[in-house]
Design a protein around this motif. Structure first.
Motif, PDB file in Angstrom:
ATOM      1  N   ALA A 513       0.994  -1.131  -0.128  1.00 31.72           N
ATOM      2  CA  ALA A 513       0.064  -0.232   0.122  1.00 31.72           C
ATOM      3  C   ALA A 513       1.008   1.361  -0.014  1.00 31.72           C
ATOM      4  N   LEU A 514       0.659   2.326  -1.278  1.00 31.78           N
ATOM      5  CA  LEU A 514       1.484   3.551  -1.079  1.00 31.78           C
ATOM      6  C   LEU A 514       0.643   4.449  -0.604  1.00 31.78           C
ATOM      7  N   LEU A 515       1.084   5.394   0.289  1.00 29.93           N
ATOM      8  CA  LEU A 515       0.353   6.409   0.427  1.00 29.93           C
ATOM      9  C   LEU A 515       0.642   7.842  -0.027  1.00 29.93           C
ATOM     10  N   GLU A 516       1.680   7.805  -0.748  1.00 33.71           N
ATOM     11  CA  GLU A 516       2.311   8.950  -1.827  1.00 33.71           C
ATOM     12  C   GLU A 516       2.419   8.494  -2.968  1.00 33.71           C
ATOM     13  N   LYS A 517       2.405   9.199  -3.919  1.00 33.21           N
ATOM     14  CA  LYS A 517       2.823   8.721  -5.361  1.00 33.21           C
ATOM     15  C   LYS A 517       4.425   8.773  -5.449  1.00 33.21           C
ATOM     16  N   PRO A 518       4.748   7.675  -6.207  1.00 37.02           N
ATOM     17  CA  PRO A 518       6.226   7.697  -6.294  1.00 37.02           C
ATOM     18  C   PRO A 518       6.792   8.750  -7.108  1.00 37.02           C
ATOM     19  N   ARG A 519       8.107   9.186  -6.550  1.00 37.88           N
ATOM     20  CA  ARG A 519       8.987  10.190  -7.226  1.00 37.88           C
ATOM     21  C   ARG A 519       9.838   9.294  -8.369  1.00 37.88           C
ATOM     22  N   ARG A 520      10.639  10.301  -8.831  1.00 40.30           N
ATOM     23  CA  ARG A 520      11.515   9.560  -9.816  1.00 40.30           C
ATOM     24  C   ARG A 520      13.009   9.412  -9.304  1.00 40.30           C
ATOM     25  N   LYS A 521      13.274   8.531  -8.284  1.00 42.53           N
ATOM     26  CA  LYS A 521      14.498   8.257  -7.597  1.00 42.53           C
ATOM     27  C   LYS A 521      14.934   6.824  -7.868  1.00 42.53           C
ATOM     28  N   LYS A 522      15.917   6.551  -6.885  1.00 40.88           N
ATOM     29  CA  LYS A 522      16.615   5.375  -7.303  1.00 40.88           C
ATOM     30  C   LYS A 522      15.804   4.235  -6.600  1.00 40.88           C
ATOM     31  N   TYR A 523      15.367   4.189  -5.227  1.00 36.03           N
ATOM     32  CA  TYR A 523      15.026   3.098  -4.726  1.00 36.03           C
ATOM     33  C   TYR A 523      13.535   3.224  -4.241  1.00 36.03           C
ATOM     34  N   GLY A 524      13.029   2.065  -4.049  1.00 36.87           N
ATOM     35  CA  GLY A 524      11.698   1.929  -2.966  1.00 36.87           C
ATOM     36  C   GLY A 524      11.771   1.435  -1.828  1.00 36.87           C
ATOM     37  N   ILE A 525      11.078   1.591  -0.857  1.00 32.85           N
ATOM     38  CA  ILE A 525      11.379   1.039   0.641  1.00 32.85           C
ATOM     39  C   ILE A 525       9.956   0.261   0.867  1.00 32.85           C
ATOM     40  N   ILE A 526      10.009  -0.766   1.242  1.00 31.94           N
ATOM     41  CA  ILE A 526       8.793  -1.737   1.655  1.00 31.94           C
ATOM     42  C   ILE A 526       8.902  -1.769   3.303  1.00 31.94           C
ATOM     43  N   SER A 563      12.304   6.814  -3.931  1.00 32.40           N
ATOM     44  CA  SER A 563      11.202   7.082  -4.803  1.00 32.40           C
ATOM     45  C   SER A 563       9.910   7.126  -4.032  1.00 32.40           C
ATOM     46  N   PHE A 564       9.729   6.123  -3.211  1.00 28.11           N
ATOM     47  CA  PHE A 564       8.429   5.827  -2.664  1.00 28.11           C
ATOM     48  C   PHE A 564       8.600   4.834  -1.245  1.00 28.11           C
ATOM     49  N   VAL A 565       7.566   4.902  -0.250  1.00 22.99           N
ATOM     50  CA  VAL A 565       7.667   3.913   0.940  1.00 22.99           C
ATOM     51  C   VAL A 565       6.493   3.479   0.931  1.00 22.99           C
ATOM     52  N   GLY A 566       6.420   2.135   1.016  1.00 25.95           N
ATOM     53  CA  GLY A 566       4.917   1.478   1.084  1.00 25.95           C
ATOM     54  C   GLY A 566       4.845   0.503   2.276  1.00 25.95           C
ATOM     55  N   TYR A 567       3.610   0.220   2.890  1.00 26.12           N
ATOM     56  CA  TYR A 567       3.380  -0.748   3.848  1.00 26.12           C
ATOM     57  C   TYR A 567       3.122  -1.888   3.193  1.00 26.12           C
ATOM     58  N   GLU A 568       3.545  -3.163   3.501  1.00 23.93           N
ATOM     59  CA  GLU A 568       3.189  -4.383   2.835  1.00 23.93           C
ATOM     60  C   GLU A 568       2.036  -4.798   3.367  1.00 23.93           C
ATOM     61  N   ILE A 569       1.062  -5.427   2.644  1.00 30.49           N
ATOM     62  CA  ILE A 569      -0.271  -5.952   3.118  1.00 30.49           C
ATOM     63  C   ILE A 569      -0.464  -7.591   2.944  1.00 30.49           C
ATOM     64  N   THR A 570       0.594  -8.072   2.546  1.00 28.50           N
ATOM     65  CA  THR A 570       0.817  -9.500   2.038  1.00 28.50           C
ATOM     66  C   THR A 570       0.611 -10.355   3.359  1.00 28.50           C
TER      67      THR A 570
END
Ligand code: XMP
Length: 580
Positions: A513-526, A563-570
């Motif tokens: 689940a992402l709460l903010e739209k991704p930016r154009r950067k290198k990595y994503g965080i879960i 770029s983005f930080v999301g919370y995993e709901i799996t």
């Protein structure tokens, strides 16, 4: 003497039933379904559980119990097939349904005051796995709960109870309360485990077996190995050598802290810094199995070098009962299969050591559960922080990075882990951390998602993660869903939504689940936090998305490359706990 007899109708979760009772403090044993009631009475059994099974009650030769069970004063709880069997024997009816129910299902509790359901709310989540369905309730029996599809999801008649769902798996979060309630209905009291007696017996065993030879133990800083090291030190003194190998993939400054602490406890510690070797060997390696194997191999090489140099004859291991259960039954069996050579247990148990290793092995905790190790740790005066430390996998942050593992990624993840752990710890999950993926993704269109979150934008990451589907470990895709409405959704509905997505799209095994739209950067965080007892199944920890939004914001503000930080709901399944 046996408190609870579990009659085995061949269901895949029979062991989970036993383990849950054991962990709750009751003595449960598994018996064949056709065991004689007289035999159970001789064992002074106070309660009987009928497990699930692959049969349909209406076919010829379906396994049954004799009618005298129903006439006896011993309380009975039927689960899934057991539930259907009881209903049929009491005069109700079971038929084949069109759809059945599989996975997370909302349970509406009609009788929250029934002793079996004490402590439950009116709306709960449960795990279903059945095609046949009860359509007619036996006379005088009472419906305790229903779902959309199962009108009789739970029933009670005198001291006979049945539940269509599986209280013994973690996907039924209140399941262990139901089993505890059943034990209370049976008049059972939890047994206090005698920790002093266990310590005395283990000290004696270690002394007798090892004698005046040298023993070695690998200590990661986790509760099992540290507790065993402290205990064995009492038996062996300086003949016990603790080894800590820093693979470079520990959390920030963790190795230093572990070694300092072990020394403070009076242990003889050898510290090996293998980080350069690990990073060198991991260069350009992207397959998750290969990464694990390399980390595991270097660990063992360094460890055996020390064993040889100190002339150790014994290897002490903090293996506990779930490790053994996991590697001998069900899903873990398949993991050991050829397809995925790197089974988890190969890394942190004996299985990971080369065959030619000459050390004799001693595992004094092999019959214990984690909570018992924690009691020993407290008894031995080990720091509370360590006693309740969450598990940390052998390959460390290596399990939490997709693609090539580099120092740059590890250092970044170490920093973000500090923030993530501090914030997620507030929910007291069983395990919680941050993982790092690339920010390469493609848009993913699905009306199915829009139906749940009408403002959603979805993306499929180009990275792969590990999942479990149909009891097998798979390599699948990560779905990222941005929406402003996550915090308006019921947690139960979110769990069911995830289950439906991973069921519908076979290639997807993780949902974030992402709460903010991704930016154009290198990595994503879960961000990942899970609740579990056995670590073989798990559900994502219920969080407050308003709080998570603050954590996301903090990470994005402090780390420009994200770029983005999301919370995993799996849940597990369909995902595993770790990312890879
Ligand atoms: P998964 O990711 O398979 O993890 O759902 C279940 C539990 O096992 C831990 N884990 C490992 N522990 N070596 C370990 O010592 C490993 O290679 C490994 N992989 C996963 C994981 O942290 C979780 O507690």
């Amino acid at each position: 003497m046996v408190d609870i007899a579990i009659l085995d109708f061949g269901g895949q979760y029979v062991f989970n039933i036993k383990r849950t009772f054991l962990e709750l403090g009751y003595h449960a044993e598994i018996f064949p379904f056709d065991i004689n009631l007289k035999l159970l009475k001789e064992k002074n059994v106070k309660g009987i559980v009928l497990s699930g099974g692959p049969y349909s009650i209406y076919v010829e030769n379906a396994p049954r119990i004799s009618i005298e069970f129903l006439e006896s004063e011993i309380p009975i709880l039927g689960i899934c097939y057991g539930h259907q069997l009881l209903i049929e024997m009491l005069g109700g009816e079971i038929v084949k349904s069109d759809t059945g129910e599989f996975g997370f299902t909302i349970l509406y509790v009609d009788e929250p005051n029934n002793p079996l359901f004490k402590g439950l709310e009116r709306k709960e989540i449960c795990w279903m796995s059945h095609k046949d369905i009860a359509v007619k309730l036996p006379q005088k029996a009472k419906i305790l709960a229903h779902t959309k599809i199962s009108k009789i999801a739970a029933f009670n008649y005198n001291n006979i109870y049945g539940v269509q769902f599986h209280p013994e798996v973690f996907q039924t979060p209140k399941g262990y309360i139901i089993l505890d309630n059943f034990a209370k209905i049976c008049g059972l009291e939890k047994k206090e485990w005698d920790v002093r007696e266990f310590i005395d017996k283990s000290l004696q065993e270690i002394k007798e077996k090892v004698g005046s030879e040298k023993a070695i133990i690998a200590v990661s800083g986790g509760v099992d190995s540290t507790t065993l090291a402290v205990l064995a030190k009492k038996a062996l003194g300086d003949n016990l050598i603790a080894v800590h190998v820093d693979t470079g993939l520990m959390r920030k400054k963790e190795s230093r802290r572990v070694v300092e602490y072990l020394k403070k406890l009076g242990l003889n510690v050898i510290f090996i810094d293998a980080s350069d070797k690990v990073f060198l060997n991991l260069k350009s390696v992207t397959s998750s199995d290969d990464k694990r194997k390399i980390i595991g191999r270097i660990f063992i090489e360094e460890f055996t070098k020390v064993a040889d140099s100190v002339n150790a004859k014994w290897l002490l291991q903090g293996t506990i009962a779930p490790d053994i259960i996991e590697s001998t039954r069900g899903q873990a069996d398949k993991r050991k299969g050829k397809k995925h050579g790197g089974s988890i247990k190969l890394h942190h148990n004996v299985g990971g050591l080369p065959k030619e290793i000459k050390l004799k092995i001693l595992e004094p905790f092999r019959e214990l559960f984690k909570y018992q190790v924690r009691i020993i740790a407290k008894e031995l005066g080990i720091d509370e922080k360590l006693v309740y430390r969450q598990p940390f996998p052998g390959p460390g942050l290596g399990c939490r990075i997709t693609g090539e593992i580099t120092r740059e990624k590890v250092i970044l993840l170490q920093e973000i882990t500090k923030i993530a752990e501090e914030e997620l710890a507030k929910y007291r999950p069983s395990q919680y951390f941050a993982a790092l993926i690339s920010s390469r993704y493609k848009p993913f269109k699905s009306m199915f998602i829009k139906n749940f979150l009408e403002d959603a934008f979805s993306y499929i990451s180009e990275d792969y993660a590990i999942g479990v589907k149909g009891d097998e470990r798979i390599i699948g895709k990560i779905l990222l869903i941005y929406s402003k409405k996550w915090n308006e959704k019921d947690w139960v509905d979110i769990l069911q939504f995830q289950n439906n997505i991973t069921g519908k799209y076979n290639e997807i095994c993780r949902v974030v689940a992402l709460l903010e739209k991704p930016r154009r950067k290198k990595y994503g965080i879960i961000l990942r936090a899970v609740d579990t007892l056995d670590f073989m199944t798990a559900i994502p920890t219920k969080v407050y998305f308003n709080h998570i939004a603050e954590v996301v914001h903090k990470i994005l503000m402090n780390f420009d490359e994200i770029s983005f930080v999301g919370y995993e709901i799996t849940s597990k399944p369909a995902g595993t706990i770790e990312l890879i």
